[in-house]
Every structure is written in structure tokens, then in C-alpha cells.
Write a protein that holds these residues in place. Structure first.
Motif, short mmCIF file in Angstrom:
data_model
loop_
_atom_site.label_atom_id
_atom_site.label_comp_id
_atom_site.label_asym_id
_atom_site.label_seq_id
_atom_site.Cartn_x
_atom_site.Cartn_y
_atom_site.Cartn_z
N PRO A 122 -29.49 37.14 41.99
CA PRO A 122 -28.91 35.80 41.87
C PRO A 122 -29.18 35.15 40.51
O PRO A 122 -28.32 34.46 39.98
CB PRO A 122 -29.57 35.00 42.99
CG PRO A 122 -30.63 35.85 43.56
CD PRO A 122 -30.42 37.25 43.13
N THR A 123 -30.36 35.37 39.96
CA THR A 123 -30.66 34.82 38.63
C THR A 123 -29.69 35.38 37.59
O THR A 123 -29.14 34.64 36.76
CB THR A 123 -32.10 35.16 38.22
OG1 THR A 123 -33.00 34.57 39.16
CG2 THR A 123 -32.42 34.63 36.83
N ARG A 124 -29.44 36.67 37.68
CA ARG A 124 -28.53 37.28 36.68
C ARG A 124 -27.10 36.79 36.88
O ARG A 124 -26.38 36.56 35.91
CB ARG A 124 -28.60 38.81 36.77
CG ARG A 124 -29.92 39.36 36.23
CD ARG A 124 -29.88 40.85 36.01
NE ARG A 124 -29.87 41.64 37.23
CZ ARG A 124 -30.96 42.11 37.82
NH1 ARG A 124 -32.17 41.87 37.33
NH2 ARG A 124 -30.87 42.85 38.91
N ARG A 125 -26.69 36.60 38.11
CA ARG A 125 -25.34 36.07 38.33
C ARG A 125 -25.23 34.65 37.78
O ARG A 125 -24.21 34.27 37.20
CB ARG A 125 -24.98 36.09 39.82
CG ARG A 125 -24.74 37.50 40.36
CD ARG A 125 -23.94 37.50 41.65
NE ARG A 125 -24.53 36.69 42.70
CZ ARG A 125 -25.51 37.10 43.50
NH1 ARG A 125 -26.02 38.31 43.37
NH2 ARG A 125 -25.98 36.30 44.43
N GLU A 126 -26.33 33.89 37.90
CA GLU A 126 -26.30 32.53 37.37
C GLU A 126 -26.25 32.56 35.84
O GLU A 126 -25.58 31.72 35.22
CB GLU A 126 -27.53 31.76 37.86
CG GLU A 126 -27.31 30.26 37.94
CD GLU A 126 -28.46 29.54 38.63
OE1 GLU A 126 -29.09 30.14 39.54
OE2 GLU A 126 -28.74 28.40 38.24
N ILE A 127 -26.93 33.51 35.25
CA ILE A 127 -26.85 33.66 33.78
C ILE A 127 -25.40 33.92 33.37
O ILE A 127 -24.88 33.31 32.44
CB ILE A 127 -27.77 34.80 33.30
CG1 ILE A 127 -29.24 34.41 33.45
CG2 ILE A 127 -27.46 35.16 31.84
CD1 ILE A 127 -30.23 35.53 33.14
N LEU A 128 -24.74 34.81 34.09
CA LEU A 128 -23.34 35.11 33.76
C LEU A 128 -22.48 33.85 33.88
O LEU A 128 -21.61 33.60 33.03
CB LEU A 128 -22.80 36.20 34.69
CG LEU A 128 -23.41 37.60 34.52
CD1 LEU A 128 -22.84 38.55 35.56
CD2 LEU A 128 -23.18 38.14 33.12
N GLN A 129 -22.75 33.07 34.90
CA GLN A 129 -21.97 31.84 35.08
C GLN A 129 -22.20 30.84 33.94
O GLN A 129 -21.29 30.17 33.49
CB GLN A 129 -22.29 31.19 36.43
CG GLN A 129 -21.64 31.95 37.58
CD GLN A 129 -21.95 31.35 38.94
OE1 GLN A 129 -23.07 30.93 39.20
NE2 GLN A 129 -20.96 31.33 39.82
N LEU A 130 -23.47 30.78 33.48
CA LEU A 130 -23.78 29.94 32.32
C LEU A 130 -22.97 30.38 31.10
O LEU A 130 -22.43 29.57 30.36
CB LEU A 130 -25.26 30.04 31.96
CG LEU A 130 -26.24 29.14 32.69
CD1 LEU A 130 -27.65 29.43 32.20
CD2 LEU A 130 -25.89 27.68 32.45
N LEU A 131 -22.91 31.69 30.92
CA LEU A 131 -22.25 32.23 29.73
C LEU A 131 -20.74 32.11 29.81
O LEU A 131 -20.03 32.25 28.81
CB LEU A 131 -22.66 33.69 29.51
CG LEU A 131 -24.14 33.91 29.19
CD1 LEU A 131 -24.42 35.39 29.02
CD2 LEU A 131 -24.55 33.13 27.95
N ARG A 132 -20.24 31.87 31.01
CA ARG A 132 -18.80 31.71 31.18
C ARG A 132 -18.32 30.47 30.40
O ARG A 132 -17.25 30.49 29.79
CB ARG A 132 -18.47 31.53 32.66
CG ARG A 132 -17.01 31.64 32.98
CD ARG A 132 -16.83 31.68 34.47
NE ARG A 132 -16.69 30.36 35.00
CZ ARG A 132 -15.51 29.74 35.19
NH1 ARG A 132 -14.40 30.37 34.88
NH2 ARG A 132 -15.45 28.54 35.69
N ASP A 133 -19.10 29.41 30.43
CA ASP A 133 -18.75 28.19 29.69
C ASP A 133 -18.76 28.46 28.19
O ASP A 133 -17.80 28.17 27.50
CB ASP A 133 -19.74 27.06 30.00
CG ASP A 133 -19.72 26.68 31.46
OD1 ASP A 133 -18.68 26.91 32.11
OD2 ASP A 133 -20.74 26.17 31.96
N LYS A 134 -19.87 28.98 27.73
CA LYS A 134 -19.98 29.27 26.30
C LYS A 134 -21.16 30.19 26.05
O LYS A 134 -22.07 30.30 26.88
CB LYS A 134 -20.15 27.97 25.51
CG LYS A 134 -21.41 27.19 25.78
CD LYS A 134 -21.57 26.09 24.74
CE LYS A 134 -22.96 25.48 24.75
NZ LYS A 134 -23.14 24.50 25.81
#
Lengths: 93, 93
Positions: free
Chosen positions: B11-23
DNA sequence: TTAATATTTAGATAATTATCTAATAATTAA
DNA sequence: TTAATTATTAGATAATTATCTAAATATTAA
């Protein structure tokens, strides 16, 4: 959906899902495809079930497993969101 | 693609990906979003990188991470195959 | 009811993984 | 070159997970 992602992380479990894509199969038939003990396969099947990726139904002595794609759709949805740029405004045509 | 599935399981890694989706963001900015030590985040970033899900580029003192969606497409492809019935013949229109 | 078959559950163990602190490396500024 | 900043690597530990054998449960057939 976390359980689904975790379930999909294991290659054996992904192969089980691929087997079930062709047709539903009972636990023994699934186990035959692997060099892994039946209890281990049973464990994998249970995780897939908990994740909502398969359904199980007893048919006499057998327990038949089948693919359940609702959660797969959710996962695909998550993936697609990951691919799209996060634009607040719609793009001009 | 196995590494990608494994990377997505956390879940932490998926959240990182979501963060990077913005920028794109540097390691420190990413770490700020979590109550986890920087070395641990660094470890997660490394797994995402190994899986081909992010790219990293040094910019001065910072290392900037960005989303890399090629492998996400592969995963989506796998998922879609999972959803489709395995028909040998095309369906009649 | 007993035996045979199919599957799961229990309990143990080995491998993997997430996390931490401390130490190292790379860059920039003084 | 030294100090400050950013990030990673090393090494240890605790938690999770995959796997096994043995035992238990459920169904069917004799």
C-alpha cells in the motif's frame, strides 16, 4: 482492493487465475498443474477467495473454483487512473 | 512483470505512485508524506524502480522520481486478458 | 456404518520483506 | 576544503508469507 493486489503478487496465484480463465476447475484439478502440495494450493485458493478474485462452490465431493472478475475491474480502474494525467480541466478538442 | 505485481502489492508503494501521478517529486518530498523513515522510503522507491514503475533522475542534490507507465500498460493488458472469455472463435456480430 | 476420495485446517519451519538506526556517498555553498 | 543537505547503502530485527506433513472434515459409495 489491497487484498486483491496482494493476491496478484504471487506467480502461482496468477497462474491459477489463468487456469480458471479457460474454465472452472475443482481444487484437485488445479493442484495437478503445480509441483506444490495440495494444502499449499488450498491456501492460495483461500487467499484468492478472500481477495474476491475467485468463487468456490461445492459440487458433491469436489469444490469447484471459478473466476470472479468484479474485483479485477476495480484493479483495472486503479491502473487506468494511474495512467491518466491528473488534469483538473478537460482537454480542448 | 512479476516484479511490477510484487511492487504493487504494498500500500505504501501504491500511494507513492499516486503521489507521482500529480507530478514528479524528489525523495524527500515523497518521504514527507509518510510516517516511515527515509531509508525505508528509499527502499520502496528502489523496488518501484526495479519494477519499471518509476524513473529517477538526479537534479543537483535531489533525486527526482517520476511515474513510468509502460509497465502499468503491461499489467493492464494482463488484467484485460483475465476478464475476457477465452473464445477460440470470434463472436458473431 | 465403514471405507474411499476430495479438500481443508493445524502447526511447524524456512524464506521473504518492511522497517529501523548508523554509516556512507554525492552535491552544493561557504 | 570543510560544512550542510539530500539520499542511499549496510546491517539487524520483527513481521509476514509460502511451504511442508499430519490430522480433521465432508461427501459418496459399498
Amino acid at each position: 482492493m489491497n487484498e486483491a493486489f496482494k493476491a496478484l503478487a504471487d506467480p502461482t496465484r496468477r497462474e491459477i487465475l489463468q487456469l480458471l480463465r479457460d474454465k472452472s476447475r475443482n481444487a484437485g484439478e488445479i493442484a495437478e498443474h503445480f509441483n506444490i502440495s495440495k494444502p499449499s494450493i488450498s491456501h492460495h485458493l483461500n487467499l484468492l477467495k478472500q481477495a474476491g478474485l475467485v468463487l468456490d462452490e461445492r459440487q458433491g465431493q469436489h469444490i469447484v473454483y471459478s473466476l470472479h472478475t468484479t474485483v479485477v475491474e476495480d484493479v483495472i480502474g486503479w491502473m487506468f487512473k494511474m495512467m491518466k494525467k491528473n488534469d483538473t480541466e478537460e482537454e480542448q478538442p
